[in-house]
Design a protein around this motif. Structure first.
Motif, PDB file in Angstrom:
ATOM      1  N   SER A  29     -18.455 -19.384  15.700  1.00  0.00           N
ATOM      2  CA  SER A  29     -19.890 -19.543  15.687  1.00  0.00           C
ATOM      3  C   SER A  29     -20.070 -20.482  14.498  1.00  0.00           C
ATOM      4  CB  SER A  29     -20.508 -18.399  15.476  1.00  0.00           C
ATOM      5  OG  SER A  29     -20.198 -17.508  16.587  1.00  0.00           O
ATOM      6  N   GLY A  30     -21.255 -20.404  14.087  1.00  0.00           N
ATOM      7  CA  GLY A  30     -21.416 -21.434  12.464  1.00  0.00           C
ATOM      8  C   GLY A  30     -22.037 -22.626  12.941  1.00  0.00           C
ATOM      9  N   ALA A  31     -22.607 -23.347  12.102  1.00  0.00           N
ATOM     10  CA  ALA A  31     -23.355 -24.692  12.368  1.00  0.00           C
ATOM     11  C   ALA A  31     -22.837 -25.653  13.049  1.00  0.00           C
ATOM     12  CB  ALA A  31     -23.952 -25.192  10.917  1.00  0.00           C
ATOM     13  N   MET A  32     -23.343 -26.280  13.960  1.00  0.00           N
ATOM     14  CA  MET A  32     -22.803 -27.491  14.750  1.00  0.00           C
ATOM     15  C   MET A  32     -22.464 -28.554  14.191  1.00  0.00           C
ATOM     16  SD  MET A  32     -22.417 -26.639  18.260  1.00  0.00           S
ATOM     17  CE  MET A  32     -23.112 -27.932  19.432  1.00  0.00           C
ATOM     18  N   ASP A  33     -23.395 -28.528  12.946  1.00  0.00           N
ATOM     19  CA  ASP A  33     -23.195 -29.726  11.669  1.00  0.00           C
ATOM     20  C   ASP A  33     -22.729 -28.850  10.586  1.00  0.00           C
ATOM     21  OD1 ASP A  33     -23.180 -31.810   9.965  1.00  0.00           O
ATOM     22  OD2 ASP A  33     -24.895 -32.798  10.946  1.00  0.00           O
ATOM     23  N   ASP A  34     -21.655 -28.890  10.256  1.00  0.00           N
ATOM     24  CA  ASP A  34     -21.195 -27.917   8.978  1.00  0.00           C
ATOM     25  C   ASP A  34     -21.610 -28.700   7.746  1.00  0.00           C
ATOM     26  OD1 ASP A  34     -19.217 -29.684   9.678  1.00  0.00           O
ATOM     27  OD2 ASP A  34     -17.628 -28.166   9.239  1.00  0.00           O
ATOM     28  N   LEU A  35     -21.560 -30.222   7.839  1.00  0.00           N
ATOM     29  CA  LEU A  35     -21.448 -30.989   6.543  1.00  0.00           C
ATOM     30  C   LEU A  35     -23.114 -30.999   6.568  1.00  0.00           C
ATOM     31  CD1 LEU A  35     -19.739 -34.297   6.984  1.00  0.00           C
ATOM     32  CD2 LEU A  35     -19.175 -32.244   5.606  1.00  0.00           C
ATOM     33  N   GLN A 214     -25.982 -29.801  31.051  1.00  0.00           N
ATOM     34  CA  GLN A 214     -25.494 -28.204  31.004  1.00  0.00           C
ATOM     35  C   GLN A 214     -24.691 -28.039  29.708  1.00  0.00           C
ATOM     36  OE1 GLN A 214     -25.408 -30.365  34.160  1.00  0.00           O
ATOM     37  NE2 GLN A 214     -27.244 -29.201  34.203  1.00  0.00           N
ATOM     38  N   SER A 215     -24.874 -28.949  28.835  1.00  0.00           N
ATOM     39  CA  SER A 215     -24.291 -28.437  27.554  1.00  0.00           C
ATOM     40  C   SER A 215     -24.753 -27.813  26.553  1.00  0.00           C
ATOM     41  CB  SER A 215     -23.804 -30.027  26.705  1.00  0.00           C
ATOM     42  OG  SER A 215     -23.205 -31.067  27.516  1.00  0.00           O
ATOM     43  N   ASP A 216     -24.212 -26.826  25.712  1.00  0.00           N
ATOM     44  CA  ASP A 216     -24.775 -26.065  24.810  1.00  0.00           C
ATOM     45  C   ASP A 216     -23.929 -25.950  23.631  1.00  0.00           C
ATOM     46  OD1 ASP A 216     -22.947 -24.189  26.139  1.00  0.00           O
ATOM     47  OD2 ASP A 216     -24.485 -23.261  27.072  1.00  0.00           O
ATOM     48  N   ARG A 217     -24.173 -24.775  22.768  1.00  0.00           N
ATOM     49  CA  ARG A 217     -23.403 -24.427  21.845  1.00  0.00           C
ATOM     50  C   ARG A 217     -21.811 -23.912  21.984  1.00  0.00           C
ATOM     51  NH1 ARG A 217     -24.588 -23.257  16.553  1.00  0.00           N
ATOM     52  NH2 ARG A 217     -23.153 -21.622  16.639  1.00  0.00           N
ATOM     53  N   TYR A 218     -21.962 -23.427  23.240  1.00  0.00           N
ATOM     54  CA  TYR A 218     -20.488 -22.858  23.949  1.00  0.00           C
ATOM     55  C   TYR A 218     -19.593 -24.212  24.252  1.00  0.00           C
ATOM     56  CZ  TYR A 218     -22.815 -18.652  24.118  1.00  0.00           C
ATOM     57  OH  TYR A 218     -23.474 -17.413  23.698  1.00  0.00           O
ATOM     58  N   GLY A 219     -20.229 -25.161  24.675  1.00  0.00           N
ATOM     59  CA  GLY A 219     -19.437 -26.509  25.265  1.00  0.00           C
ATOM     60  C   GLY A 219     -20.120 -27.742  25.599  1.00  0.00           C
ATOM     61  N   PHE A 220     -19.690 -28.586  25.315  1.00  0.00           N
ATOM     62  CA  PHE A 220     -20.434 -29.824  25.815  1.00  0.00           C
ATOM     63  C   PHE A 220     -19.712 -30.482  27.206  1.00  0.00           C
ATOM     64  CE2 PHE A 220     -22.599 -31.930  21.902  1.00  0.00           C
ATOM     65  CZ  PHE A 220     -23.303 -31.039  21.663  1.00  0.00           C
ATOM     66  N   GLN A 256     -14.902 -27.713  23.888  1.00  0.00           N
ATOM     67  CA  GLN A 256     -15.438 -26.424  23.209  1.00  0.00           C
ATOM     68  C   GLN A 256     -16.051 -26.796  21.940  1.00  0.00           C
ATOM     69  OE1 GLN A 256     -15.228 -23.487  24.996  1.00  0.00           O
ATOM     70  NE2 GLN A 256     -14.246 -24.819  26.498  1.00  0.00           N
ATOM     71  N   MET A 257     -17.365 -26.038  21.682  1.00  0.00           N
ATOM     72  CA  MET A 257     -17.860 -26.151  20.636  1.00  0.00           C
ATOM     73  C   MET A 257     -17.791 -24.832  19.683  1.00  0.00           C
ATOM     74  SD  MET A 257     -18.731 -29.231  20.816  1.00  0.00           S
ATOM     75  CE  MET A 257     -19.984 -29.716  19.420  1.00  0.00           C
ATOM     76  N   ARG A 258     -18.943 -24.599  18.812  1.00  0.00           N
ATOM     77  CA  ARG A 258     -18.809 -23.570  17.919  1.00  0.00           C
ATOM     78  C   ARG A 258     -18.937 -21.924  18.338  1.00  0.00           C
ATOM     79  NH1 ARG A 258     -16.475 -25.800  13.375  1.00  0.00           N
ATOM     80  NH2 ARG A 258     -17.666 -27.513  12.563  1.00  0.00           N
ATOM     81  N   ASP A 259     -19.552 -22.208  19.660  1.00  0.00           N
ATOM     82  CA  ASP A 259     -19.679 -20.730  20.219  1.00  0.00           C
ATOM     83  C   ASP A 259     -18.510 -20.588  21.088  1.00  0.00           C
ATOM     84  OD1 ASP A 259     -21.577 -19.832  18.479  1.00  0.00           O
ATOM     85  OD2 ASP A 259     -23.254 -20.018  20.006  1.00  0.00           O
ATOM     86  N   ALA A 260     -17.465 -21.549  21.061  1.00  0.00           N
ATOM     87  CA  ALA A 260     -16.607 -21.419  22.138  1.00  0.00           C
ATOM     88  C   ALA A 260     -15.836 -20.064  22.332  1.00  0.00           C
ATOM     89  CB  ALA A 260     -15.363 -22.280  22.179  1.00  0.00           C
ATOM     90  N   GLN A 261     -15.557 -19.439  23.244  1.00  0.00           N
ATOM     91  CA  GLN A 261     -14.849 -18.275  23.581  1.00  0.00           C
ATOM     92  C   GLN A 261     -13.588 -18.412  23.092  1.00  0.00           C
ATOM     93  OE1 GLN A 261     -15.455 -17.822  27.665  1.00  0.00           O
ATOM     94  NE2 GLN A 261     -13.384 -18.974  28.255  1.00  0.00           N
ATOM     95  N   PRO A 262     -12.749 -17.467  22.441  1.00  0.00           N
ATOM     96  CA  PRO A 262     -11.314 -17.663  21.854  1.00  0.00           C
ATOM     97  C   PRO A 262     -10.243 -17.974  22.825  1.00  0.00           C
ATOM     98  CG  PRO A 262     -12.124 -15.258  21.948  1.00  0.00           C
ATOM     99  CD  PRO A 262     -13.259 -16.249  22.386  1.00  0.00           C
ATOM    100  N   SER A 263     -10.468 -17.754  24.136  1.00  0.00           N
ATOM    101  CA  SER A 263      -9.201 -17.885  25.248  1.00  0.00           C
ATOM    102  C   SER A 263      -9.856 -18.577  26.459  1.00  0.00           C
ATOM    103  CB  SER A 263      -8.731 -16.602  25.464  1.00  0.00           C
ATOM    104  OG  SER A 263      -9.528 -15.692  26.089  1.00  0.00           O
ATOM    105  N   GLY A 264      -9.121 -19.375  26.959  1.00  0.00           N
ATOM    106  CA  GLY A 264      -9.478 -19.927  28.414  1.00  0.00           C
ATOM    107  C   GLY A 264      -8.195 -20.528  29.128  1.00  0.00           C
TER     108      GLY A 264
END
Length: 327
Positions: A29-35, A214-220, A256-264
């Protein structure tokens, strides 16, 4: 205390992410723009990982319940504090009762995906597994594990005076990265890269990719020329991290973005380097991007450049405060 007056949805509380929990099947998780979050906290004299509010659908309006100082980083979204303009990437003072309005981000620059409201003392919600970040799929962290909605009241940390009107050049301007007039992110080859046809490999690097609605915090989800393997690939599920570019059977890649699941189980053709995830997170839905191939050493150098930018921001803000203290 902050009261949410109105939100377009999907505004969440985020910090720099939940590290060390992948072994339990919990993503970062965490900010999509950590900077942007780290910089806002530097401006306010907070710890770099203090929590902020990530806004990705506009307009967004809140009321300050107490006197505080704040900064809006990330996208420039024509902020207004009552009837006064709010400069982005700059410290401002708010009095109890004042209303902050964040409008649609300016599209004259590509960093227009998300804005961050950082406040003195940080957003004060319980830490879960070492982070205050909202994990929407798991429904924990942040405020009750969910997106903010109108009427919510969010606590902030102890008030401290952070000075006034100090600010600096955002990283999108200080460290631009463009290819053929389009925003770009740097990519390492991943495990299954060689399993793709030469045509697919060339398309990955030489063609633009549109970020799908269809993109979101899970994946673009990206749209472009389908990336096809030399022969059909079937993989067992395995560990993945934010930045990994997976290719489903249809050939349209997913980053995969910040909310990506840990496996795939989809094959991996590349990985957006960690230093450039903030760039991708700030690219608006519907716009196009380019991928630039880099080596491991170049990826490490890119992270060093981010660290230098933050260190310089911290130094300049410290000098400003020291000068004001001596006057």
């Amino acid at each position: 205390m902050i009261e949410v007056i109105s939100t377009g949805g999907l505004a969440t509380i985020q910090d720099l992410g939940r590290r060390g929990a992948l072994k339990w099947g919990v993503g970062t998780s965490g900010a999509m723009d950590d900077l942007a979050v780290a910089a806002g906290n530097i401006l306010l004299g907070n710890p770099d990982d203090a929590a902020a509010i990530e806004v990705q659908i506009f307009p967004f309006r809140i009321r300050f319940q107490d006197d505080t100082t704040f900064a809006v980083t990330g996208a420039d979204c024509d902020g207004m504090l009552d009837d006064l303009p709010v400069l982005p990437w700059c410290v401002h003072r708010a009095s109890a009762g004042q209303v902050l309005h964040l409008g649609l981000p300016r599209r004259d620059g590509w960093a227009a995906g998300r804005a961050y409201l950082c406040v003195a003392g940080g957003v004060d919600v319980p830490s879960v597994l070492g982070s205050r970040s909202t994990q929407l799929r798991g429904e924990f962290g942040g405020l009750e594990g969910r997106a903010l909605r109108a009427g919510d009241k969010v606590a902030t940390g102890p008030f401290h005076e952070a000075g006034a009107r100090v600010g600096f050049n955002p990283p999108a301007l200080a460290m631009p990265l463009m290819v053929d007039g389009l925003p770009a992110v740097r990519v390492l080859r991943a495990a299954e890269y060689e399993a793709y046809t030469p045509q697919a490999q060339a398309s990955l690097w030489n063609e633009p990719w549109r970020i799908s609605p269809q993109s979101d915090r899970y994946g673009f989800r990206l749209e472009g020329t389908p990336l096809m393997p030399k022969v059909p690939l079937e993989l067992r599920s395995h560990g993945i991290v934010p930045g990994v570019i997976q290719v489903p059977h249809g050939g349209q890649p997913i980053v995969q973005m910040r909310d990506a699941q840990p496996s795939g189980g989809y094959p991996k053709i590349g990985t957006v380097i960690e230093a450039d995830l903030w760039r991708l997170g700030q690219t608006p839905i519907g716009s196009r991007i380019r991928f630039v191939e880099v080596t491991w050493d170049e990826a490490v150098a890119a992270q060093d450049a981010n660290d230098r930018w933050l260190a310089e921001a911290r130094r300049l803000v410290g000098l400003f405060r020291a000068r004001r203290g001596g006057q």
